[in-house]
Design an enzyme around this catalytic site. Structure first.
Site, short mmCIF file in Angstrom:
data_model
loop_
_atom_site.label_atom_id
_atom_site.label_comp_id
_atom_site.label_asym_id
_atom_site.label_seq_id
_atom_site.Cartn_x
_atom_site.Cartn_y
_atom_site.Cartn_z
N CYS A 11 77.48 -36.91 -79.21
CA CYS A 11 78.13 -35.78 -79.67
C CYS A 11 77.08 -34.59 -79.98
CB CYS A 11 78.50 -36.00 -81.00
SG CYS A 11 79.46 -37.70 -81.69
N CYS B 200 83.39 -40.11 -75.36
CA CYS B 200 84.52 -40.06 -76.15
C CYS B 200 85.45 -39.23 -75.83
CB CYS B 200 83.83 -39.73 -77.37
SG CYS B 200 83.11 -37.93 -77.57
FE1 FES Z 1 83.16 -37.56 -79.53
FE2 FES Z 1 82.12 -37.64 -81.21
S1 FES Z 1 82.88 -38.83 -80.72
S2 FES Z 1 82.16 -35.81 -79.74
#
Ligand code: FES
Length: 211
Positions: A107, A36
């Site tokens: 995450c 992400c």
């Molecule tokens: Fe990036 Fe949770 S979406 S750390």
């Protein structure tokens, strides 16, 4: 629509424990998630004799799950020895939070990776690494995969910014395909140094900007 988070996740997200940076930490690490592009920083104060984590702080540039996991993992790690803290997993964090949605696994992995990297940083700075493999180009490349290219939020290797790595007699030279006056050049140089300098047989790190 109900939020997909447990009450514990929401509580830690709204009131994260151990959040912030630390002055003069004994060790620190910044880890980024290729999934992400988010980042987490972890800082440690460690008792030099017992190797117990006296204090721990984190900063998150991630989502609610990442903040909640950073909060819980620092709570779990505080007071533990480095060996005990190393054994903590993302599953421990997720269980302590009452579960996380599967799509958010990365995450919690990111927060746990941050803790592990900070412990590794401590061990490297204090000569506690038992397996002393010589530093090679591959070792350096692997570490550069944990340095983010802030322009796109992916690591330097994936974004093909690393155009050369040389390792000779403890001297590491890294070429980065960005202009030297790029707005992030100094940050990138600092982050590279932080990742490579602690390697036990490295004496000098030079970062050249060739773009
Ligand atoms: Fe990036 Fe949770 S979406 S750390």
């Amino acid at each position: 629509m109900p939020l997909p988070y447990s009450e514990t996740v929401m509580e830690h997200f709204k009131h994260p424990r151990n959040v912030g940076s630390m002055e003069d930490p004994d060790a620190k690490a910044v880890e980024g998630s290729p999934a992400c592009g988010d980042m987490v920083a972890v800082y440690l104060k460690v008792d030099a004799d017992s190797h117990r984590i006296d204090d721990i702080k984190f900063e998150s540039y991630g989502c609610a799950s990442n903040i909640a996991t950073g909060s819980i993992i620092t709570e779990l790690a505080k007071g533990k020895t480095l060996e005990e803290a190393k054994a903590l997993t993302w599953k421990d964090a997720s269980d302590a939070l009452g579960g996380l949605p599967p799509i958010k696994t990365h995450c919690s992995v990111l927060a746990v990776d941050g803790l592990r990297a900070a412990i590794q940083n401590y061990e490297e700075r204090h000569g506690l690494v038992s397996e002393r493999e010589p530093t090679t180009v591959e070792v350096v490349r692997k570490r550069l995969k944990h340095v983010m290219n802030p322009v796109v939020g992916l690591d330097l290797v994936r974004t093909k910014l690393v155009t050369g790595i040389e390792v000779t007699d403890g001297q590491v030279q890294i070429a980065i395909d960005l202009p030297g006056d790029h707005q992030f050049a100094n940050n990138i140089r600092e982050e590279i140094r932080e990742k490579i300098e602690p390697l036990w047989d490295v004496h000098d790190v030079t970062v050249r900007f060739t773009g």
